[in-house]
Design a protein around this motif. Structure first.
Motif, PDB file in Angstrom:
ATOM      1  N   ASP A  98      32.428 -25.740 -22.478  1.00 12.23           N
ATOM      2  CA  ASP A  98      33.143 -24.628 -21.870  1.00 12.23           C
ATOM      3  C   ASP A  98      32.792 -24.586 -20.389  1.00 12.23           C
ATOM      4  O   ASP A  98      31.855 -25.247 -19.942  1.00 12.23           O
ATOM      5  CB  ASP A  98      32.746 -23.311 -22.552  1.00 12.23           C
ATOM      6  N   PHE A  99      33.549 -23.804 -19.633  1.00 14.26           N
ATOM      7  CA  PHE A  99      33.234 -23.598 -18.221  1.00 14.26           C
ATOM      8  C   PHE A  99      33.077 -22.103 -18.003  1.00 14.26           C
ATOM      9  O   PHE A  99      33.942 -21.312 -18.375  1.00 14.26           O
ATOM     10  CB  PHE A  99      34.338 -24.147 -17.303  1.00 14.26           C
ATOM     11  N   THR A 100      31.943 -21.722 -17.419  1.00 11.48           N
ATOM     12  CA  THR A 100      31.634 -20.326 -17.146  1.00 11.48           C
ATOM     13  C   THR A 100      31.689 -20.088 -15.643  1.00 11.48           C
ATOM     14  O   THR A 100      31.141 -20.868 -14.875  1.00 11.48           O
ATOM     15  CB  THR A 100      30.227 -19.980 -17.671  1.00 11.48           C
ATOM     16  N   ASP A 101      32.359 -19.006 -15.255  1.00 15.97           N
ATOM     17  CA  ASP A 101      32.441 -18.655 -13.839  1.00 15.97           C
ATOM     18  C   ASP A 101      32.244 -17.155 -13.714  1.00 15.97           C
ATOM     19  O   ASP A 101      33.193 -16.383 -13.701  1.00 15.97           O
ATOM     20  CB  ASP A 101      33.785 -19.086 -13.258  1.00 15.97           C
ATOM     21  N   THR A 102      30.965 -16.763 -13.689  1.00 14.79           N
ATOM     22  CA  THR A 102      30.621 -15.345 -13.558  1.00 14.79           C
ATOM     23  C   THR A 102      29.705 -15.176 -12.344  1.00 14.79           C
ATOM     24  O   THR A 102      29.288 -16.156 -11.727  1.00 14.79           O
ATOM     25  CB  THR A 102      29.879 -14.824 -14.813  1.00 14.79           C
ATOM     26  N   GLU A 104      26.682 -14.314 -12.495  1.00 13.41           N
ATOM     27  CA  GLU A 104      25.362 -14.815 -12.858  1.00 13.41           C
ATOM     28  C   GLU A 104      25.305 -16.330 -12.985  1.00 13.41           C
ATOM     29  O   GLU A 104      24.266 -16.939 -12.769  1.00 13.41           O
ATOM     30  CB  GLU A 104      24.894 -14.228 -14.202  1.00 13.41           C
ATOM     31  N   GLN A 105      26.419 -16.958 -13.375  1.00 16.05           N
ATOM     32  CA  GLN A 105      26.386 -18.383 -13.676  1.00 16.05           C
ATOM     33  C   GLN A 105      27.743 -19.016 -13.415  1.00 16.05           C
ATOM     34  O   GLN A 105      28.787 -18.426 -13.691  1.00 16.05           O
ATOM     35  CB  GLN A 105      26.016 -18.585 -15.157  1.00 16.05           C
ATOM     36  N   GLN A 106      27.724 -20.223 -12.888  1.00 13.40           N
ATOM     37  CA  GLN A 106      28.938 -21.001 -12.758  1.00 13.40           C
ATOM     38  C   GLN A 106      28.626 -22.426 -13.155  1.00 13.40           C
ATOM     39  O   GLN A 106      27.654 -23.011 -12.677  1.00 13.40           O
ATOM     40  CB  GLN A 106      29.492 -20.984 -11.337  1.00 13.40           C
ATOM     41  N   GLY A 107      29.420 -22.980 -14.040  1.00 11.81           N
ATOM     42  CA  GLY A 107      29.234 -24.373 -14.441  1.00 11.81           C
ATOM     43  C   GLY A 107      29.637 -24.598 -15.882  1.00 11.81           C
ATOM     44  O   GLY A 107      30.071 -23.689 -16.586  1.00 11.81           O
ATOM     45  N   PHE A 108      29.496 -25.833 -16.280  1.00 10.75           N
ATOM     46  CA  PHE A 108      29.831 -26.218 -17.642  1.00 10.75           C
ATOM     47  C   PHE A 108      28.686 -25.870 -18.579  1.00 10.75           C
ATOM     48  O   PHE A 108      27.520 -25.996 -18.217  1.00 10.75           O
ATOM     49  CB  PHE A 108      30.137 -27.717 -17.706  1.00 10.75           C
ATOM     50  N   THR A 109      29.039 -25.419 -19.769  1.00 11.63           N
ATOM     51  CA  THR A 109      28.055 -25.130 -20.808  1.00 11.63           C
ATOM     52  C   THR A 109      28.442 -25.912 -22.056  1.00 11.63           C
ATOM     53  O   THR A 109      29.616 -26.227 -22.262  1.00 11.63           O
ATOM     54  CB  THR A 109      27.998 -23.627 -21.144  1.00 11.63           C
ATOM     55  N   ILE A 110      27.457 -26.235 -22.870  1.00 10.09           N
ATOM     56  CA  ILE A 110      27.709 -26.983 -24.099  1.00 10.09           C
ATOM     57  C   ILE A 110      27.095 -26.231 -25.259  1.00 10.09           C
ATOM     58  O   ILE A 110      25.892 -25.974 -25.282  1.00 10.09           O
ATOM     59  CB  ILE A 110      27.135 -28.410 -24.006  1.00 10.09           C
ATOM     60  N   ASP A 111      27.951 -25.867 -26.218  1.00  8.40           N
ATOM     61  CA  ASP A 111      27.498 -25.250 -27.464  1.00  8.40           C
ATOM     62  C   ASP A 111      27.448 -26.379 -28.481  1.00  8.40           C
ATOM     63  O   ASP A 111      28.480 -26.881 -28.923  1.00  8.40           O
ATOM     64  CB  ASP A 111      28.467 -24.152 -27.895  1.00  8.40           C
ATOM     65  N   ASN A 112      26.229 -26.798 -28.829  1.00 10.42           N
ATOM     66  CA  ASN A 112      26.047 -27.980 -29.662  1.00 10.42           C
ATOM     67  C   ASN A 112      25.394 -27.618 -30.992  1.00 10.42           C
ATOM     68  O   ASN A 112      24.224 -27.254 -31.028  1.00 10.42           O
ATOM     69  CB  ASN A 112      25.176 -28.990 -28.896  1.00 10.42           C
ATOM     70  N   PRO A 113      26.130 -27.757 -32.101  1.00 12.54           N
ATOM     71  CA  PRO A 113      25.555 -27.440 -33.407  1.00 12.54           C
ATOM     72  C   PRO A 113      24.462 -28.427 -33.834  1.00 12.54           C
ATOM     73  O   PRO A 113      23.706 -28.144 -34.751  1.00 12.54           O
ATOM     74  CB  PRO A 113      26.751 -27.513 -34.356  1.00 12.54           C
ATOM     75  N   ASN A 114      24.341 -29.570 -33.161  1.00 14.14           N
ATOM     76  CA  ASN A 114      23.332 -30.574 -33.493  1.00 14.14           C
ATOM     77  C   ASN A 114      21.991 -30.307 -32.820  1.00 14.14           C
ATOM     78  O   ASN A 114      20.999 -30.917 -33.175  1.00 14.14           O
ATOM     79  CB  ASN A 114      23.816 -31.971 -33.078  1.00 14.14           C
ATOM     80  N   ALA A 115      21.968 -29.420 -31.837  1.00 16.38           N
ATOM     81  CA  ALA A 115      20.735 -29.127 -31.106  1.00 16.38           C
ATOM     82  C   ALA A 115      19.821 -28.268 -31.977  1.00 16.38           C
ATOM     83  O   ALA A 115      20.221 -27.218 -32.459  1.00 16.38           O
ATOM     84  CB  ALA A 115      21.050 -28.428 -29.800  1.00 16.38           C
ATOM     85  N   GLN A 116      18.609 -28.734 -32.167  1.00 17.33           N
ATOM     86  CA  GLN A 116      17.645 -27.995 -32.980  1.00 17.33           C
ATOM     87  C   GLN A 116      16.914 -26.938 -32.175  1.00 17.33           C
ATOM     88  O   GLN A 116      16.354 -26.014 -32.714  1.00 17.33           O
ATOM     89  CB  GLN A 116      16.633 -28.966 -33.599  1.00 17.33           C
ATOM     90  N   GLY A 117      16.920 -27.067 -30.888  1.00 19.63           N
ATOM     91  CA  GLY A 117      16.279 -26.110 -29.992  1.00 19.63           C
ATOM     92  C   GLY A 117      16.661 -26.444 -28.576  1.00 19.63           C
ATOM     93  O   GLY A 117      17.086 -27.552 -28.294  1.00 19.63           O
ATOM     94  N   GLY A 118      16.518 -25.497 -27.689  1.00 20.32           N
ATOM     95  CA  GLY A 118      16.915 -25.735 -26.301  1.00 20.32           C
ATOM     96  C   GLY A 118      15.916 -25.159 -25.339  1.00 20.32           C
ATOM     97  O   GLY A 118      14.839 -24.716 -25.707  1.00 20.32           O
ATOM     98  N   CYS A 119      16.299 -25.165 -24.081  1.00 23.46           N
ATOM     99  CA  CYS A 119      15.448 -24.623 -23.046  1.00 23.46           C
ATOM    100  C   CYS A 119      16.179 -23.484 -22.345  1.00 23.46           C
ATOM    101  O   CYS A 119      17.376 -23.286 -22.540  1.00 23.46           O
ATOM    102  CB  CYS A 119      15.061 -25.710 -22.048  1.00 23.46           C
ATOM    103  N   ALA A 120      15.480 -22.775 -21.522  1.00 25.82           N
ATOM    104  CA  ALA A 120      16.060 -21.611 -20.840  1.00 25.82           C
ATOM    105  C   ALA A 120      17.191 -21.992 -19.900  1.00 25.82           C
ATOM    106  O   ALA A 120      18.133 -21.239 -19.728  1.00 25.82           O
ATOM    107  CB  ALA A 120      14.968 -20.865 -20.084  1.00 25.82           C
ATOM    108  N   CYS A 121      17.119 -23.196 -19.294  1.00 21.28           N
ATOM    109  CA  CYS A 121      18.158 -23.581 -18.337  1.00 21.28           C
ATOM    110  C   CYS A 121      19.445 -24.014 -19.027  1.00 21.28           C
ATOM    111  O   CYS A 121      20.494 -24.091 -18.411  1.00 21.28           O
ATOM    112  CB  CYS A 121      17.663 -24.681 -17.405  1.00 21.28           C
TER     113      CYS A 121
END
Length: 127
Positions: A98-102, A104-121
């Motif tokens: 997805d692409f977010t343009d708010t 607070e944040q601008q850029g591409f984001t990835i919602d990945n069901p395969n990710a077991q955990g992530g980081c704050a960034c």
């Protein structure tokens, strides 16, 4: 190569990965099309890859690429040319870009069901 030497990427690949492709939202597709238009070239495609690194072990890379690599998965969500290399495809099956343009944040984001955990960034994950 014995089975204990087989890379993790190959031994843990979901069997349904090729049919469960990465998707782009309409918002992300619109942004990618605009960026491609700015480049003024018709030979570029959005390459989505997973590479070792980042604070959680794996990180995403999105970039325009004119290359065709052996084993690339070629997609065209919302009419946008997208390629994923064969090693990244199992990690990205079912992921939504997805692409977010708010404010607070601008850029591409990835919602990945395969990710077991992530980081704050949001740029790296555990595979």
């Amino acid at each position: 190569m014995t089975s204990t030497e087989t890379p993790v990427e190959l031994s843990t690949a979901p069997a349904e990965a090729p049919s469960n492709d990465v998707q782009l939202t309409e918002t992300a597709a619109t942004k990618v099309r605009a960026l491609l238009d700015q480049e003024g070239r018709d030979d570029l495609r959005l390459r989505i890859a997973v590479q070792p690194g980042g604070c959680s072990g794996m990180q995403y890379q999105l970039f325009f690429d004119e290359r065709a690599l052996d084993g690339d998965v070629e997609l065209e969500p919302h009419g946008v040319p997208v390629v994923v290399d064969r090693m990244s495809a199992p990690y990205l099956g079912g992921a939504v870009v997805d692409f977010t343009d708010t404010i607070e944040q601008q850029g591409f984001t990835i919602d990945n069901p395969n990710a077991q955990g992530g980081c704050a960034c949001g740029n790296s994950f555990c595979g």
